[in-house]
Design a protein around this motif. Structure first.
Motif, PDB file in Angstrom:
ATOM      1  N   LEU A  57      34.579 -44.340  18.560  1.00 40.03           N
ATOM      2  CA  LEU A  57      33.169 -44.366  18.208  1.00 40.03           C
ATOM      3  C   LEU A  57      32.992 -43.473  16.990  1.00 40.03           C
ATOM      4  CD1 LEU A  57      30.123 -44.970  18.748  1.00 40.03           C
ATOM      5  CD2 LEU A  57      30.108 -42.911  20.188  1.00 40.03           C
ATOM      6  N   GLY A  58      32.457 -44.039  15.899  1.00 37.56           N
ATOM      7  CA  GLY A  58      32.286 -43.265  14.678  1.00 37.56           C
ATOM      8  C   GLY A  58      30.842 -43.186  14.242  1.00 37.56           C
ATOM      9  N   GLY A  59      30.621 -42.857  12.969  1.00 38.92           N
ATOM     10  CA  GLY A  59      29.284 -42.822  12.408  1.00 38.92           C
ATOM     11  C   GLY A  59      28.426 -41.692  12.939  1.00 38.92           C
ATOM     12  N   SER A  60      27.116 -41.865  12.812  1.00 39.94           N
ATOM     13  CA  SER A  60      26.167 -40.826  13.197  1.00 39.94           C
ATOM     14  C   SER A  60      26.244 -40.475  14.678  1.00 39.94           C
ATOM     15  CB  SER A  60      24.740 -41.272  12.846  1.00 39.94           C
ATOM     16  OG  SER A  60      24.589 -41.455  11.457  1.00 39.94           O
ATOM     17  N   ALA A  61      26.514 -41.475  15.517  1.00 43.82           N
ATOM     18  CA  ALA A  61      26.580 -41.218  16.959  1.00 43.82           C
ATOM     19  C   ALA A  61      27.688 -40.230  17.296  1.00 43.82           C
ATOM     20  CB  ALA A  61      26.790 -42.527  17.714  1.00 43.82           C
ATOM     21  N   ALA A  62      28.840 -40.376  16.660  1.00 38.64           N
ATOM     22  CA  ALA A  62      29.957 -39.464  16.925  1.00 38.64           C
ATOM     23  C   ALA A  62      29.686 -38.067  16.387  1.00 38.64           C
ATOM     24  CB  ALA A  62      31.234 -40.018  16.303  1.00 38.64           C
ATOM     25  N   LEU A  63      28.871 -37.978  15.333  1.00 37.92           N
ATOM     26  CA  LEU A  63      28.582 -36.683  14.717  1.00 37.92           C
ATOM     27  C   LEU A  63      27.347 -36.019  15.318  1.00 37.92           C
ATOM     28  CD1 LEU A  63      29.212 -37.649  10.978  1.00 37.92           C
ATOM     29  CD2 LEU A  63      30.752 -36.413  12.510  1.00 37.92           C
ATOM     30  N   GLY A  64      26.724 -36.678  16.298  1.00 40.56           N
ATOM     31  CA  GLY A  64      25.534 -36.109  16.916  1.00 40.56           C
ATOM     32  C   GLY A  64      24.301 -36.177  16.036  1.00 40.56           C
ATOM     33  N   ARG A  65      24.268 -37.155  15.116  1.00 40.19           N
ATOM     34  CA  ARG A  65      23.159 -37.260  14.173  1.00 40.19           C
ATOM     35  C   ARG A  65      22.415 -38.589  14.311  1.00 40.19           C
ATOM     36  NH1 ARG A  65      25.153 -35.190   8.296  1.00 40.19           N
ATOM     37  NH2 ARG A  65      22.892 -35.169   8.010  1.00 40.19           N
ATOM     38  N   SER A  66      22.620 -39.272  15.410  1.00 43.35           N
ATOM     39  CA  SER A  66      21.985 -40.580  15.572  1.00 43.35           C
ATOM     40  C   SER A  66      20.535 -40.430  16.027  1.00 43.35           C
ATOM     41  CB  SER A  66      22.754 -41.418  16.587  1.00 43.35           C
ATOM     42  OG  SER A  66      22.717 -40.820  17.866  1.00 43.35           O
ATOM     43  N   VAL A  87      35.529 -47.240   6.895  1.00 46.80           N
ATOM     44  CA  VAL A  87      36.283 -47.326   8.147  1.00 46.80           C
ATOM     45  C   VAL A  87      37.214 -46.135   8.299  1.00 46.80           C
ATOM     46  CG1 VAL A  87      37.830 -48.766   9.518  1.00 46.80           C
ATOM     47  CG2 VAL A  87      36.104 -49.833   8.079  1.00 46.80           C
ATOM     48  N   VAL A  88      37.708 -45.611   7.197  1.00 48.04           N
ATOM     49  CA  VAL A  88      38.542 -44.409   7.263  1.00 48.04           C
ATOM     50  C   VAL A  88      37.762 -43.268   7.908  1.00 48.04           C
ATOM     51  CG1 VAL A  88      39.785 -42.672   5.929  1.00 48.04           C
ATOM     52  CG2 VAL A  88      39.930 -45.084   5.271  1.00 48.04           C
ATOM     53  N   PHE A  89      36.501 -43.105   7.524  1.00 45.08           N
ATOM     54  CA  PHE A  89      35.671 -42.065   8.119  1.00 45.08           C
ATOM     55  C   PHE A  89      35.437 -42.321   9.605  1.00 45.08           C
ATOM     56  CE2 PHE A  89      34.471 -40.612   3.861  1.00 45.08           C
ATOM     57  CZ  PHE A  89      34.348 -39.243   4.058  1.00 45.08           C
ATOM     58  N   SER A  98      19.434 -45.907  15.916  1.00 48.42           N
ATOM     59  CA  SER A  98      20.704 -45.988  15.194  1.00 48.42           C
ATOM     60  C   SER A  98      21.638 -46.986  15.866  1.00 48.42           C
ATOM     61  CB  SER A  98      21.396 -44.623  15.150  1.00 48.42           C
ATOM     62  OG  SER A  98      20.667 -43.694  14.393  1.00 48.42           O
ATOM     63  N   ASP A  99      22.421 -47.689  15.036  1.00 41.45           N
ATOM     64  CA  ASP A  99      23.418 -48.573  15.627  1.00 41.45           C
ATOM     65  C   ASP A  99      24.655 -47.765  15.982  1.00 41.45           C
ATOM     66  OD1 ASP A  99      24.564 -48.019  13.205  1.00 41.45           O
ATOM     67  OD2 ASP A  99      24.754 -50.076  12.541  1.00 41.45           O
ATOM     68  N   LEU A 100      25.574 -48.420  16.671  1.00 43.35           N
ATOM     69  CA  LEU A 100      26.845 -47.791  17.016  1.00 43.35           C
ATOM     70  C   LEU A 100      27.933 -48.350  16.116  1.00 43.35           C
ATOM     71  CD1 LEU A 100      26.797 -47.879  20.950  1.00 43.35           C
ATOM     72  CD2 LEU A 100      26.091 -46.011  19.429  1.00 43.35           C
ATOM     73  N   ASP A 101      28.728 -47.471  15.539  1.00 48.30           N
ATOM     74  CA  ASP A 101      29.872 -47.887  14.731  1.00 48.30           C
ATOM     75  C   ASP A 101      31.133 -47.705  15.570  1.00 48.30           C
ATOM     76  OD1 ASP A 101      28.294 -48.370  12.445  1.00 48.30           O
ATOM     77  OD2 ASP A 101      28.334 -46.243  11.929  1.00 48.30           O
ATOM     78  N   ILE A 102      31.808 -48.811  15.845  1.00 44.17           N
ATOM     79  CA  ILE A 102      32.976 -48.757  16.727  1.00 44.17           C
ATOM     80  C   ILE A 102      34.175 -49.386  16.021  1.00 44.17           C
ATOM     81  CG2 ILE A 102      33.954 -49.475  18.938  1.00 44.17           C
ATOM     82  CD1 ILE A 102      31.145 -49.567  20.074  1.00 44.17           C
ATOM     83  N   GLY A 103      35.250 -48.637  15.941  1.00 38.53           N
ATOM     84  CA  GLY A 103      36.497 -49.162  15.416  1.00 38.53           C
ATOM     85  C   GLY A 103      37.393 -49.586  16.564  1.00 38.53           C
ATOM     86  N   GLU A 139      47.318 -51.004   4.895  1.00 40.21           N
ATOM     87  CA  GLU A 139      46.811 -51.759   3.750  1.00 40.21           C
ATOM     88  C   GLU A 139      45.292 -51.708   3.690  1.00 40.21           C
ATOM     89  OE1 GLU A 139      46.781 -56.391   2.109  1.00 40.21           O
ATOM     90  OE2 GLU A 139      48.011 -55.834   3.834  1.00 40.21           O
ATOM     91  N   PHE A 140      44.660 -51.802   4.849  1.00 39.71           N
ATOM     92  CA  PHE A 140      43.200 -51.786   4.895  1.00 39.71           C
ATOM     93  C   PHE A 140      42.662 -50.423   4.467  1.00 39.71           C
ATOM     94  CE2 PHE A 140      39.034 -51.276   6.750  1.00 39.71           C
ATOM     95  CZ  PHE A 140      38.425 -52.490   6.469  1.00 39.71           C
ATOM     96  N   PHE A 141      43.286 -49.355   4.902  1.00 40.38           N
ATOM     97  CA  PHE A 141      42.837 -48.018   4.518  1.00 40.38           C
ATOM     98  C   PHE A 141      42.949 -47.818   3.009  1.00 40.38           C
ATOM     99  CE2 PHE A 141      43.185 -45.312   8.663  1.00 40.38           C
ATOM    100  CZ  PHE A 141      42.190 -46.091   9.218  1.00 40.38           C
ATOM    101  N   GLU A 142      43.989 -48.366   2.393  1.00 42.57           N
ATOM    102  CA  GLU A 142      44.121 -48.254   0.941  1.00 42.57           C
ATOM    103  C   GLU A 142      42.999 -49.006   0.236  1.00 42.57           C
ATOM    104  OE1 GLU A 142      46.064 -46.422  -1.133  1.00 42.57           O
ATOM    105  OE2 GLU A 142      46.461 -45.429   0.781  1.00 42.57           O
ATOM    106  N   TRP A 143      42.657 -50.189   0.746  1.00 44.12           N
ATOM    107  CA  TRP A 143      41.535 -50.949   0.197  1.00 44.12           C
ATOM    108  C   TRP A 143      40.229 -50.185   0.380  1.00 44.12           C
ATOM    109  CZ3 TRP A 143      37.254 -52.812   2.886  1.00 44.12           C
ATOM    110  CH2 TRP A 143      36.398 -53.664   2.157  1.00 44.12           C
ATOM    111  N   ASP A 144      40.047 -49.593   1.536  1.00 51.40           N
ATOM    112  CA  ASP A 144      38.833 -48.838   1.835  1.00 51.40           C
ATOM    113  C   ASP A 144      38.733 -47.606   0.941  1.00 51.40           C
ATOM    114  OD1 ASP A 144      36.482 -48.735   3.290  1.00 51.40           O
ATOM    115  OD2 ASP A 144      37.338 -47.566   4.921  1.00 51.40           O
TER     116      ASP A 144
END
Length: 250
Positions: A27-36, A91-93, A40-45, A78-83
């Motif tokens: 779980l990433g984004g604002s929700a993971a940082l306690g700033r949602s 997505v790296v974040f 706010s939506d949820l960002d899930i990798g 490869e995806f992280f390099e593109w990002d």
């Protein structure tokens, strides 16, 4: 903290229900940082066994919007390099700063480590051509912004121009510091993180345009930034076309 725990529980339920085959998830984004916020939506990798499901999807789960970042373990490097090349590393974040939801085989731990290494590298530096192009573009927008200081003021045009000035200035300032940039709410966050003083001056200047129709502070802040990175660029700028446009592109 309660909102963060609730988001973590909901994200865990989603992964178990929709991706039982997952090799791991965060779980990433604002929700993971306690700033949602409540909206706010949820960002899930989600790490998948193969590339067939790789992509980006937006769904609604239990009444809440969820943005899914789906990758196979094999395509992560490869995806992280593109990002990273985009200088935003969205997505790296998500992986570097996210909270692990499930990691039965250690794949998330390894992906998080790789993400943190990419963040430590920072974004790729701008090329000489890119520096010139961004200086030229910001110079043009600043000239347009200066024109809006003389009555009668077209507020629609002034506000749009101010938005472009802030965006271009943010790209230049973060690049000057070798820092990540962002879009939406992440743009001011990354701007302040890269340079608290100049970043705040740009944001306060943008606010002055929005609230008081006063372009002076933003023009001053962006003008000082331009001097920092080589000065305004007008006559003498050239950008050669790399290829003739096709019929479909005309």
């Amino acid at each position: 903290m309660k909102d963060q725990e609730a988001a973590l529980c909901q994200a865990g339920r989603l992964v178990r229900e929709l991706f039982p085959q997952a090799l791991g998830a965060v779980l990433g984004g604002s929700a993971a940082l306690g700033r949602s916020t409540p909206t706010s939506d949820l960002d899930i990798g989600v790490l998948l066994p193969d590339r067939a499901g790789s992509g980006r999807e937006v769904i609604r789960h239990e009444g809440r919007l969820v943005e899914l970042f789906l990758n196979s373990v094999d395509d992560v490097p490869e995806f992280f390099e593109w990002d990273r090349a985009r200088r935003r590393a969205t997505v790296v974040f998500v992986y570097a700063q996210g909270m692990t939801l499930t990691d039965p085989h250690g794949q998330v731990a390894r992906t998080r480590q790789r993400a943190q290494e990419v963040l430590a590298m920072g974004p790729p530096p701008l090329t000489a051509e890119q520096w010139c192009h961004r200086r030229y573009v910001l110079t043009c927008y600043l000239d347009d912004l200066a024109d809006t200081a003389t009555p009668p003021v077209n507020r629609y045009e002034q506000l749009v121009i101010a938005d472009h000035v802030l965006r271009e200035a943010a790209e230049l300032l973060t690049a000057h510091h070798g820092a990540w940039t962002g879009i939406g709410k992440w743009m001011p966050r990354r701007l302040i993180a890269a340079d608290p003083v100049r970043g705040n001056d740009l944001l306060a200047g943008h606010q002055a345009v929005a609230e008081r129709a006063d372009p002076g502070p933003l023009s001053a802040a962006a003008g000082e930034l331009l001097e920092l990175v080589g000065g305004p660029l007008r006559e003498g700028y050239a950008d050669r076309w790399q290829a003739r446009p096709t019929e479909a592109q005309r």
